[in-house]
Design a protein around this motif. Structure first.
Motif, PDB file in Angstrom:
ATOM      1  N   ARG A  41       0.843  -1.197   0.000  1.00  0.00           N
ATOM      2  CA  ARG A  41       0.000   0.000   0.000  1.00  0.00           C
ATOM      3  C   ARG A  41       0.873   1.239   0.000  1.00  0.00           C
ATOM      4  NH1 ARG A  41      -0.754   2.705   4.760  1.00  0.00           N
ATOM      5  NH2 ARG A  41       0.378   1.865   6.528  1.00  0.00           N
ATOM      6  N   PHE A  42       0.285   2.341  -0.434  1.00  0.00           N
ATOM      7  CA  PHE A  42       0.968   3.622  -0.339  1.00  0.00           C
ATOM      8  C   PHE A  42       0.713   4.173   1.054  1.00  0.00           C
ATOM      9  CE2 PHE A  42      -0.091   3.735  -5.055  1.00  0.00           C
ATOM     10  CZ  PHE A  42       1.142   3.259  -5.436  1.00  0.00           C
ATOM     11  N   VAL A  43       1.762   4.604   1.731  1.00  0.00           N
ATOM     12  CA  VAL A  43       1.631   5.046   3.125  1.00  0.00           C
ATOM     13  C   VAL A  43       0.794   6.313   3.263  1.00  0.00           C
ATOM     14  CG1 VAL A  43       3.721   3.893   3.898  1.00  0.00           C
ATOM     15  CG2 VAL A  43       3.864   6.238   3.091  1.00  0.00           C
ATOM     16  N   ASP A  44       0.590   7.049   2.175  1.00  0.00           N
ATOM     17  CA  ASP A  44      -0.240   8.255   2.256  1.00  0.00           C
ATOM     18  C   ASP A  44      -1.729   7.956   2.098  1.00  0.00           C
ATOM     19  OD1 ASP A  44      -0.445   7.736  -0.462  1.00  0.00           O
ATOM     20  OD2 ASP A  44       0.417   9.656  -1.101  1.00  0.00           O
ATOM     21  N   GLY A  45      -2.091   6.672   1.969  1.00  0.00           N
ATOM     22  CA  GLY A  45      -3.496   6.291   1.913  1.00  0.00           C
ATOM     23  C   GLY A  45      -4.168   6.457   0.568  1.00  0.00           C
TER      24      GLY A  45
END
Length: 86
Positions: A41-45
């Motif tokens: 996943r991308f950590v920025d959501g």
């Protein structure tokens, strides 16, 4: 075997939370089949990335369309053939 980067941008955060378990189970099944090189996943959501291994784009698109996130409208998808360099 070719690599295909699949971006899964967020469309509906609530649906993403709701179908996360099913999505992760689906991806784990594909890992066991040897069809996923990497995922996360991308950590920025904003979504995630899955790198599939397949011979043709059509094979990847078929798999992506069966992902619970895509089926439920939680995420959109974008596929690009990816050439790994070292």
């Amino acid at each position: 075997m070719n690599y295909f980067a699949v971006f899964l941008p967020m469309k509906d955060e609530e649906k993403s939370k709701q179908y996360r378990t099913e999505h992760l189970s689906y991806l784990e099944e594909k890992v066991k089949e040897g069809k996923i090189f990497a995922k996360g996943r991308f950590v920025d959501g904003t979504g995630g990335l899955v790198i599939y291994q397949a011979n043709r784009l059509e094979q990847v698109e078929e798999m992506v369309k069966k992902d619970p996130y895509v089926i439920t409208g939680a995420r959109d998808y974008e596929i690009h053939e990816w050439e790994m360099s070292r």
